[in-house]
Design a protein around this motif. Structure first.
Motif, PDB file in Angstrom:
ATOM      1  N   GLU A 119       0.863  -1.166   0.022  1.00 28.04           N
ATOM      2  CA  GLU A 119       0.217   0.053   0.048  1.00 28.04           C
ATOM      3  C   GLU A 119       0.853   1.362   0.078  1.00 28.04           C
ATOM      4  O   GLU A 119       0.737   2.124  -0.952  1.00 28.04           O
ATOM      5  N   ASP A 120       1.860   1.231   0.739  1.00 31.92           N
ATOM      6  CA  ASP A 120       2.914   2.260   0.955  1.00 31.92           C
ATOM      7  C   ASP A 120       3.446   2.608  -0.635  1.00 31.92           C
ATOM      8  O   ASP A 120       3.705   3.686  -0.798  1.00 31.92           O
ATOM      9  N   ALA A 121       3.929   1.458  -1.011  1.00 26.50           N
ATOM     10  CA  ALA A 121       4.680   1.629  -2.374  1.00 26.50           C
ATOM     11  C   ALA A 121       3.722   2.286  -3.331  1.00 26.50           C
ATOM     12  O   ALA A 121       3.782   3.145  -4.200  1.00 26.50           O
ATOM     13  N   GLU A 122       2.441   1.595  -3.232  1.00 25.26           N
ATOM     14  CA  GLU A 122       1.383   2.120  -4.492  1.00 25.26           C
ATOM     15  C   GLU A 122       1.105   3.588  -4.156  1.00 25.26           C
ATOM     16  O   GLU A 122       1.126   4.240  -5.249  1.00 25.26           O
ATOM     17  N   ALA A 123       1.040   4.143  -2.726  1.00 23.61           N
ATOM     18  CA  ALA A 123       0.809   5.555  -2.563  1.00 23.61           C
ATOM     19  C   ALA A 123       2.085   6.144  -3.218  1.00 23.61           C
ATOM     20  O   ALA A 123       1.820   7.392  -3.743  1.00 23.61           O
ATOM     21  N   GLU A 124       3.202   5.674  -2.799  1.00 24.72           N
ATOM     22  CA  GLU A 124       4.381   6.515  -3.140  1.00 24.72           C
ATOM     23  C   GLU A 124       4.618   6.409  -4.633  1.00 24.72           C
ATOM     24  O   GLU A 124       4.728   7.588  -5.400  1.00 24.72           O
ATOM     25  N   ALA A 125       4.188   5.336  -5.335  1.00 26.87           N
ATOM     26  CA  ALA A 125       4.137   5.429  -6.935  1.00 26.87           C
ATOM     27  C   ALA A 125       3.242   6.302  -7.526  1.00 26.87           C
ATOM     28  O   ALA A 125       3.332   7.221  -8.426  1.00 26.87           O
ATOM     29  N   GLU A 126       1.939   6.199  -6.915  1.00 27.00           N
ATOM     30  CA  GLU A 126       0.781   7.058  -7.377  1.00 27.00           C
ATOM     31  C   GLU A 126       1.359   8.862  -7.142  1.00 27.00           C
ATOM     32  O   GLU A 126       1.154   9.663  -7.900  1.00 27.00           O
ATOM     33  N   ARG A 127       1.922   8.889  -5.984  1.00 30.98           N
ATOM     34  CA  ARG A 127       2.535  10.312  -5.734  1.00 30.98           C
ATOM     35  C   ARG A 127       3.646  10.696  -6.754  1.00 30.98           C
ATOM     36  O   ARG A 127       3.561  11.879  -7.257  1.00 30.98           O
ATOM     37  N   THR A 128       4.483  10.057  -6.787  1.00 34.87           N
ATOM     38  CA  THR A 128       5.569   9.977  -7.969  1.00 34.87           C
ATOM     39  C   THR A 128       4.903  10.119  -9.605  1.00 34.87           C
ATOM     40  O   THR A 128       5.421  11.173  -9.873  1.00 34.87           O
ATOM     41  N   VAL A 129       4.025   9.527  -9.709  1.00 33.32           N
ATOM     42  CA  VAL A 129       3.356   9.643 -11.177  1.00 33.32           C
ATOM     43  C   VAL A 129       2.786  11.094 -11.168  1.00 33.32           C
ATOM     44  O   VAL A 129       2.665  11.813 -12.176  1.00 33.32           O
ATOM     45  N   THR A 130       1.839  11.302 -10.190  1.00 32.43           N
ATOM     46  CA  THR A 130       0.862  12.502 -10.108  1.00 32.43           C
ATOM     47  C   THR A 130       1.999  13.792 -10.120  1.00 32.43           C
ATOM     48  O   THR A 130       1.826  14.566 -11.048  1.00 32.43           O
ATOM     49  N   ASP A 131       3.207  13.700  -9.417  1.00 31.69           N
ATOM     50  CA  ASP A 131       4.378  14.730  -9.416  1.00 31.69           C
ATOM     51  C   ASP A 131       4.841  14.851 -10.745  1.00 31.69           C
ATOM     52  O   ASP A 131       5.020  15.912 -11.325  1.00 31.69           O
ATOM     53  N   GLY A 132       5.262  13.624 -11.447  1.00 32.30           N
ATOM     54  CA  GLY A 132       5.805  13.502 -12.824  1.00 32.30           C
ATOM     55  C   GLY A 132       4.768  14.211 -13.938  1.00 32.30           C
ATOM     56  O   GLY A 132       5.035  14.865 -14.474  1.00 32.30           O
ATOM     57  N   ARG A 133       3.304  13.879 -13.731  1.00 31.66           N
ATOM     58  CA  ARG A 133       2.416  14.306 -14.556  1.00 31.66           C
ATOM     59  C   ARG A 133       2.364  15.882 -14.610  1.00 31.66           C
ATOM     60  O   ARG A 133       2.358  16.651 -15.481  1.00 31.66           O
ATOM     61  N   ARG A 134       2.440  16.335 -13.136  1.00 27.89           N
ATOM     62  CA  ARG A 134       2.340  17.752 -12.947  1.00 27.89           C
ATOM     63  C   ARG A 134       3.749  18.541 -13.477  1.00 27.89           C
ATOM     64  O   ARG A 134       3.289  19.522 -14.133  1.00 27.89           O
ATOM     65  N   GLU A 135       4.634  17.915 -13.266  1.00 28.15           N
ATOM     66  CA  GLU A 135       6.180  18.439 -13.870  1.00 28.15           C
ATOM     67  C   GLU A 135       6.024  18.563 -15.387  1.00 28.15           C
ATOM     68  O   GLU A 135       6.308  19.566 -16.068  1.00 28.15           O
ATOM     69  N   TYR A 136       5.384  17.446 -15.859  1.00 32.46           N
ATOM     70  CA  TYR A 136       5.238  17.263 -17.453  1.00 32.46           C
ATOM     71  C   TYR A 136       4.427  18.216 -17.830  1.00 32.46           C
ATOM     72  O   TYR A 136       4.720  19.174 -18.957  1.00 32.46           O
ATOM     73  N   ASP A 137       3.068  18.369 -17.215  1.00 34.67           N
ATOM     74  CA  ASP A 137       2.362  19.645 -17.670  1.00 34.67           C
ATOM     75  C   ASP A 137       3.100  20.987 -17.462  1.00 34.67           C
ATOM     76  O   ASP A 137       2.865  21.926 -18.746  1.00 34.67           O
ATOM     77  N   ALA A 138       3.846  21.384 -16.598  1.00 33.72           N
ATOM     78  CA  ALA A 138       4.253  22.533 -16.229  1.00 33.72           C
ATOM     79  C   ALA A 138       5.492  22.771 -17.294  1.00 33.72           C
ATOM     80  O   ALA A 138       5.509  23.742 -17.948  1.00 33.72           O
ATOM     81  N   VAL A 139       6.224  21.626 -17.493  1.00 32.65           N
ATOM     82  CA  VAL A 139       7.259  21.783 -18.421  1.00 32.65           C
ATOM     83  C   VAL A 139       6.816  22.011 -19.938  1.00 32.65           C
ATOM     84  O   VAL A 139       7.227  22.903 -20.827  1.00 32.65           O
ATOM     85  N   THR A 140       5.710  21.303 -20.172  1.00 31.62           N
ATOM     86  CA  THR A 140       5.275  21.293 -21.488  1.00 31.62           C
ATOM     87  C   THR A 140       4.412  22.825 -21.540  1.00 31.62           C
ATOM     88  O   THR A 140       4.566  23.399 -22.796  1.00 31.62           O
ATOM     89  N   GLY A 141       3.827  23.197 -20.684  1.00 32.49           N
ATOM     90  CA  GLY A 141       2.958  24.325 -20.773  1.00 32.49           C
ATOM     91  C   GLY A 141       4.128  25.711 -21.029  1.00 32.49           C
ATOM     92  O   GLY A 141       4.021  26.460 -21.821  1.00 32.49           O
TER      93      GLY A 141
END
Length: 253
Positions: A119-141
């Motif tokens: 559960e912790d790994a899934e939460a951490e992975a979800e958080r990392t993916v969310t951060d990566g998606r946010r960073e991707y959107d920011a960089v792309t923007g």
């Protein structure tokens, strides 16, 4: 003992020399002589033989008592062995039951710990993916905004250069003596404007490609960290350190 053997020899001689009874296998022996020889034999027998006979009789009693004691001891030993085996079996069953309960408890705790780690790994992975998606959107923007700005700037510069070239061309056209020079200059200005626009467009494309490459490297590091974490969870080697992977990704950038 010599007298015993001597008397026995005399008895044998008397029997052998005795007169036989007709029609029978018996014989007639002198009673007095035979009894006298038997008394001599009885008197000549050592007293130790009587003692030996007593010892033999006592031996039979001792052997019987020893056999009875042995049977009693064997019975007692068998009963004690049976009791010991039953007690050992009871102890073994109790120990086995305790060990099974302990093993079940440890398995349950390990399963709960593994579920928590997952559960912790899934939460951490979800958080990392969310951060990566946010960073991707920011960089792309940012890249898209910068590209639009550079394109607008290039287009404005191009339009300005074209307008200047057109004005210069119109001015030169009015002068018949420099018409050819005006055409050449106008063509040069237009070519320069096109070249500048192409250069700015290339720079914009390079900037966007660089930002996307950096984000691709970041996503690759994130996927690698998630894969390493899942591998560590499956092998039971401990909780993965995603922050250390993030620091290595930052150092590579």
């Amino acid at each position: 003992m010599y007298r015993v053997f001597e008397a026995l020899d005399e008895l044998v001689a008397i029997v052998e020399e005795a007169r036989g009874v007709p029609m029978t296998a018996g014989c007639v022996v002198p009673r007095g002589d035979v009894l006298e020889l038997l008394d001599d034999v009885r008197d000549a027998i050592p007293s130790e033989l009587d003692d030996a006979q007593d010892v033999l009789d006592h031996r039979d009693k001792l052997v019987g008592d020893a056999r009875a004691n042995a049977e009693k001891t064997v019975s007692s030993a068998n009963a004690e062995a049976t009791s010991t085996v039953e007690n050992a079996r009871d102890d073994a069953d109790r120990i086995l039951s305790d060990a099974k309960a302990q093993a079940d408890r440890m398995v349950a705790e390990a399963r709960a710990h593994a579920d928590q780690l997952v559960e912790d790994a899934e939460a951490e992975a979800e958080r990392t993916v969310t951060d990566g998606r946010r960073e991707y959107d920011a960089v792309t923007g940012r890249a898209r905004t910068e590209a639009d700005r550079m394109i607008e700037s290039g287009q404005a510069s191009y339009d300005h250069s074209v307008a200047e070239g057109t004005a210069e061309q119109a001015r030169l056209v009015s002068q018949t003596e420099v018409v050819q020079t005006a055409h050449a200059e106008s063509a040069r200005v237009i070519d320069a404007a096109h070249a500048e626009s192409d250069r700015m467009r290339s720079e914009c494309d390079l900037y966007v490609d660089t930002k996307l490459a950096e984000f691709e490297e970041f996503l690759t590091g994130t996927v690698r960290s998630v894969g390493r974490g899942r591998q560590q969870l499956r092998s039971g080697s401990g909780v993965p350190d995603y922050q250390d992977d993030d620091r290595r990704s930052e150092r590579r950038r």
